[in-house]
Design an enzyme around this catalytic site. Structure first.
Site, PDB file in Angstrom:
ATOM      1  N   CYS A  22       0.828  -1.210   0.000  1.00  0.00           N
ATOM      2  CA  CYS A  22       0.000   0.000   0.000  1.00  0.00           C
ATOM      3  C   CYS A  22       0.867   1.267   0.000  1.00  0.00           C
ATOM      4  CB  CYS A  22      -0.989  -0.069   1.162  1.00  0.00           C
ATOM      5  SG  CYS A  22      -2.400   0.981   0.896  1.00  0.00           S
TER       6      CYS A  22
ATOM      7  N   HIS B 194      -3.147  -5.238   1.772  1.00  0.00           N
ATOM      8  CA  HIS B 194      -2.439  -5.497   3.038  1.00  0.00           C
ATOM      9  C   HIS B 194      -2.530  -6.952   3.482  1.00  0.00           C
ATOM     10  CE1 HIS B 194      -1.914  -1.261   4.362  1.00  0.00           C
ATOM     11  NE2 HIS B 194      -3.037  -1.042   3.716  1.00  0.00           N
TER      12      HIS B 194
ATOM     13  N   GLU C  85      -0.686  -8.402   5.450  1.00  0.00           N
ATOM     14  CA  GLU C  85      -0.281  -8.472   6.868  1.00  0.00           C
ATOM     15  C   GLU C  85      -1.454  -8.291   7.827  1.00  0.00           C
ATOM     16  OE1 GLU C  85       0.242  -6.014   4.815  1.00  0.00           O
ATOM     17  OE2 GLU C  85      -0.009  -4.089   5.844  1.00  0.00           O
TER      18      GLU C  85
END
Ligand code: GLN
Length: 198
Positions: free
Chosen positions: A83, A178, A180
């Site tokens: 991002c 994302h 994560e």
């Protein structure tokens, strides 16, 4: 350097640093939060987190990290940007704030906040063939898009309408979304494989 516990850093000036550090540690990496040139010099790969690219840009200059990160990229260090991190890896950006700079390295034009204010965030299942058959559950948060990619850039994921949301160019990997935050670890594993083989 080849190691089962690759030494990797997360650029820790702003953004979702902890989420990346947690995923990388869970995959067996030896993780350093990088704020200073000496810390960068001690790792073999770097993650640029999500957050606010204009803030990370400004802080990187204030902390004397811009040139060291650019030098690391130029010397072939594997880097994974999510991002805001994707924006920071782009050679060219559109819709940045006045004076916004990037580290560069990826031969792409990235459009910042490409989904506008109506669609701030959304989630979608994406096919990412380099990661196998299982689709990626991708979380987009005020996300950028790759508006244009040079010939040496591999497009590893696209939305249904063909807009590019993940790319790879040599040791550089970038996703507009994302992994994560959604329990998706395959991109980080791919990044660590690149670090091990570099
Ligand atoms: N819109 C942010 C930027 O311009 C990126 C958002 C994110 O990292 N989730 O940097």
């Amino acid at each position: 350097m080849s190691s089962i516990h690759p030494r990797v850093g997360v650029l820790a000036l702003q953004g979702d640093v902890r989420e990346h550090a947690r995923v990388l540690s869970g995959l067996g990496a030896d993780v350093t939060l990088v704020r200073r040139p000496e810390e960068l010099a001690a790792v073999d790969g770097l993650v640029l987190p999500g957050g606010e690219s204009s803030v990370i840009d400004k802080l990187s200059r204030a902390f004397g990290m811009r040139e060291p990160v650019r030098d690391a990229i130029a010397s072939g260090m594997p880097v994974y940007g999510t991002c805001a991190g994707m924006i920071l890896l782009a050679d060219r950006i559109t819709d940045g704030i006045e004076g916004q700079q990037t580290f560069g390295g990826l031969d792409v034009t990235v459009q910042r906040n490409a989904f506008g204010s109506q669609v701030d965030s959304f989630e979608v299942d994406l096919a990412v063939p380099v990661l196998g058959d299982e689709p990626v559950h991708a979380v987009f948060i005020r996300a950028p898009l790759v508006a244009d990619a040079g010939p040496g850039v591999e497009r590893i994921a696209e939305l249904e309408d063909g807009r590019i949301v993940a790319v790879r160019q040599g040791p550089l990997l970038a996703t507009a979304f994302h992994p994560e935050v959604s329990g998706e670890h395959r991109f980080h594993r791919l990044f660590l494989d690149t670090v091990r083989s570099t």
